[in-house]
Enzyme design. Sequence first.
Site, short mmCIF file in Angstrom:
data_model
loop_
_atom_site.label_atom_id
_atom_site.label_comp_id
_atom_site.label_asym_id
_atom_site.label_seq_id
_atom_site.Cartn_x
_atom_site.Cartn_y
_atom_site.Cartn_z
N ASN A 152 0.81 -1.23 0.00
CA ASN A 152 0.00 0.00 0.00
C ASN A 152 0.84 1.28 0.00
O ASN A 152 0.43 2.27 -0.59
CB ASN A 152 -0.99 -0.02 1.16
CG ASN A 152 -0.32 -0.22 2.48
OD1 ASN A 152 0.83 -0.65 2.56
ND2 ASN A 152 -1.02 0.08 3.55
N SER A 177 7.00 -5.65 -1.62
CA SER A 177 5.91 -6.58 -1.92
C SER A 177 6.00 -6.99 -3.39
O SER A 177 6.35 -6.19 -4.25
CB SER A 177 4.57 -5.88 -1.67
OG SER A 177 3.54 -6.58 -2.34
N PRO A 230 -1.36 -12.70 9.79
CA PRO A 230 -0.87 -14.08 9.62
C PRO A 230 0.60 -14.12 9.16
O PRO A 230 1.40 -14.92 9.66
CB PRO A 230 -1.80 -14.67 8.55
CG PRO A 230 -3.03 -13.82 8.60
CD PRO A 230 -2.60 -12.46 9.02
N THR A 231 0.96 -13.25 8.21
CA THR A 231 2.37 -13.21 7.77
C THR A 231 3.26 -12.79 8.92
O THR A 231 4.33 -13.38 9.15
CB THR A 231 2.53 -12.22 6.59
OG1 THR A 231 1.66 -12.62 5.54
CG2 THR A 231 3.95 -12.19 6.07
N GLU A 249 4.86 -4.55 11.75
CA GLU A 249 3.81 -3.54 11.54
C GLU A 249 2.68 -4.22 10.79
O GLU A 249 2.80 -4.48 9.59
CB GLU A 249 4.38 -2.38 10.69
CG GLU A 249 5.41 -1.55 11.41
CD GLU A 249 4.83 -0.73 12.54
OE1 GLU A 249 3.60 -0.65 12.68
OE2 GLU A 249 5.63 -0.18 13.31
N CYS A 283 -3.31 0.56 6.73
CA CYS A 283 -3.38 -0.33 7.88
C CYS A 283 -4.07 0.31 9.07
O CYS A 283 -4.75 -0.36 9.84
CB CYS A 283 -1.98 -0.75 8.28
SG CYS A 283 -0.91 0.68 8.47
N GLU A 384 -10.29 -7.23 8.97
CA GLU A 384 -9.70 -6.16 8.15
C GLU A 384 -10.07 -6.40 6.69
O GLU A 384 -9.80 -7.46 6.14
CB GLU A 384 -8.18 -6.17 8.31
CG GLU A 384 -7.52 -5.03 7.57
CD GLU A 384 -6.00 -5.06 7.67
OE1 GLU A 384 -5.41 -6.15 7.47
OE2 GLU A 384 -5.41 -4.01 7.92
N GLY A 457 1.03 -5.82 16.11
CA GLY A 457 2.47 -5.76 15.91
C GLY A 457 3.30 -5.65 17.15
O GLY A 457 2.79 -5.54 18.26
N GLU A 461 7.88 1.91 14.29
CA GLU A 461 8.60 2.65 13.27
C GLU A 461 8.49 4.13 13.63
O GLU A 461 7.67 4.54 14.43
CB GLU A 461 7.99 2.39 11.89
CG GLU A 461 8.16 0.93 11.50
CD GLU A 461 8.04 0.66 10.01
OE1 GLU A 461 6.96 0.89 9.46
OE2 GLU A 461 9.04 0.19 9.43
P1 NAD Z 1 1.26 -9.66 3.26
O1 NAD Z 1 1.31 -10.11 4.67
O2 NAD Z 1 0.58 -10.50 2.28
O3 NAD Z 1 2.73 -9.44 2.70
C1 NAD Z 1 3.61 -8.53 3.29
C2 NAD Z 1 5.03 -8.83 2.83
O4 NAD Z 1 5.47 -10.04 3.43
C3 NAD Z 1 5.19 -9.05 1.32
O5 NAD Z 1 6.39 -8.44 0.90
C4 NAD Z 1 5.29 -10.56 1.20
O6 NAD Z 1 6.01 -11.00 0.08
C5 NAD Z 1 6.05 -10.90 2.47
N1 NAD Z 1 5.89 -12.27 2.96
C6 NAD Z 1 4.81 -13.08 2.83
N2 NAD Z 1 5.06 -14.26 3.43
C7 NAD Z 1 6.30 -14.18 3.96
C8 NAD Z 1 7.12 -15.08 4.73
N3 NAD Z 1 6.71 -16.30 5.06
N4 NAD Z 1 8.35 -14.67 5.11
C9 NAD Z 1 8.79 -13.43 4.80
N5 NAD Z 1 8.06 -12.55 4.07
C10 NAD Z 1 6.83 -12.91 3.67
O7 NAD Z 1 0.64 -8.19 3.34
P2 NAD Z 1 0.15 -7.27 2.13
O8 NAD Z 1 -1.09 -7.89 1.60
O9 NAD Z 1 1.28 -6.97 1.23
O10 NAD Z 1 -0.21 -5.92 2.90
C11 NAD Z 1 -1.44 -5.68 3.49
C12 NAD Z 1 -1.35 -5.88 4.98
O11 NAD Z 1 -0.31 -5.07 5.52
C13 NAD Z 1 -2.61 -5.45 5.69
O12 NAD Z 1 -2.93 -6.37 6.69
C14 NAD Z 1 -2.21 -4.12 6.32
O13 NAD Z 1 -2.96 -3.76 7.44
C15 NAD Z 1 -0.78 -4.34 6.64
N6 NAD Z 1 -0.07 -3.06 6.74
C16 NAD Z 1 0.39 -2.67 7.97
C17 NAD Z 1 1.04 -1.45 8.12
C18 NAD Z 1 1.55 -0.99 9.46
O14 NAD Z 1 2.42 -0.14 9.50
N7 NAD Z 1 1.08 -1.50 10.57
C19 NAD Z 1 1.23 -0.65 7.01
C20 NAD Z 1 0.75 -1.08 5.78
C21 NAD Z 1 0.10 -2.31 5.66
#
Ligand code: NAD
Length: 487
Positions: A152, A177, A230-231, A249, A283, A384, A457, A461
């Site tokens: 995002n 990503s 979950p990630t 995060e 997020c 979410e 989290g 940051e």
């Molecule tokens: P995602 O969890 O699908 O992926 C996030 C990143 O993790 C990607 O780069 C992905 O390739 C990587 N990843 C996935 N599996 C992994 C593993 N096993 N080991 C290491 N890396 C791995 O999230 P998304 O769909 O890209 O983003 C949306 C999510 O992010 C939403 O839940 C949102 O709330 C959250 N988000 C949080 C913040 C914050 O600062 N708290 C900011 C922006 C987005």
Amino acid sequence: MRAQPKASHFINGRFVEDKAGKPLDVIYPATGEIIAKLFGATPALIDQAVQAAAAAQPAWAALKPVERGRILRRAADILRARNAEIAELETLDTGKAIQETLVADPASAADALEFYGGIIAGFNGEMIELGGSYAYTRREALGVCVGIGAWNYPIQGAGWKSAPALAAGNAMIFKPSENTPLSALALAEVYKEAGLPDGLFNVLQGFGDVGSQLVDHPLVAKVSLTGSVPTGKRVLAQAGSHMKHATMELGGKSPLIIFDDADVENAVGGALLGNFYSTGQVCSNGTRVFVQSGIKDQFLDRLTTRTKAIRLGDPLDPEIHLGPLVNASQRDKVVSYIEKGKAEGATLHFGGGVPQMQGFEGGCFVEPTIFTNVTDDMVIAREEIFGPVMAVLDFKDEEEVVARANDTEFGLSAGVFTKDLSRAHRVISQLKAGTCWINTYNLAPVEMPFGGFKQSGVGRENGLAALYHYSQIKSVYVETGKVDSPY
Ligand code: NAD
């Protein structure tokens, strides 16, 4: 292909390609057009990048902090000079409206570079008096840090992670990503032009498996991930199995509480910002909008009028407010939540449709959507959605709304609108969320720590807090007298 970079990866100061990696097509979400073809990093490239970072880091950490800071501040200026071009790249990559990316994406990364470049020379350990003898602490770099980004805010994420990491004397490997791989490469060019020595900021493309291999690499000391819960759980457990530092995060389902005495226009503005900015893919969004009964009609009236005025369409048109979602699967996920909301009995008050627009037939658009008469147990009030879907819930009194606002596994953010500032502080102090706002919503200046409680989290940051998370304390006891040994 209109956004093809020089190569997929940036390692040790150079663009590097390796077509043996998993193909990764970059799609413009407004049209479905392929704008670049990249490849995920192979294990050999992952090792090459980590080795380069590990080799470059000690000399960087040995520089005077003010010298590291100077390079970061130069990078901030270069990033600002390239703002328009990188904003357009970010719009192509994410689909977010150019009127946003021009002010909120490279600009926010530049703020981080400037802030940490300026503050690092004053970030020191402490001196501890021990009655004649004394101790002091040093804030030492961790070594090689891995940043893993969400889709995002791609360049903002790369800046928010790399600026404090580099300022504190670390090297970074950044894995964007897989949905939005382009702007981190532009940031790598900016760092190089600013004089950052080779090997200190590397970009590796790839899916989760590349992130996972990076976390496992024995020369990596820390991982900072932005992503879903979950990630985050998987990556935190993996980092924990190696006793590595970790910042997570993650996602949220944050409450935005509007009391009867709130300024209606400001509260509506906050709710719109907190639900529809970046097409709802933020997020910290305040997606559970609790509205006190006395202000509800007025609030809904102005909310509807102002939502009607939102222009959805071509994200490269500066008049457009709202672009598409990042990809088709995210669009389908959002649509399925809208269907769930209807099926559960919430009132679809506004939007909910998938618009068809000439020239953008392959786009992933969803209308800004408002549900009213939402109850706490509905799926759209608990999970979410990460799209432009606002849930409006009713409440009567303060105690009730605090309990309901906290009744969630998440704890990223919360907001309160009221003219009664005593109440505002009292309510905020009871909300279990890491990043809160009074009489505004979703502003995230780099000076202010950002992060979540509960499942949203660990670590923070931004602000001084991020520097603590990219460094480790060494305590040094200095004896000035005799060594008093019983032996
Ligand atoms: P995602 O969890 O699908 O992926 C996030 C990143 O993790 C990607 O780069 C992905 O390739 C990587 N990843 C996935 N599996 C992994 C593993 N096993 N080991 C290491 N890396 C791995 O999230 P998304 O769909 O890209 O983003 C949306 C999510 O992010 C939403 O839940 C949102 O709330 C959250 N988000 C949080 C913040 C914050 O600062 N708290 C900011 C922006 C987005």
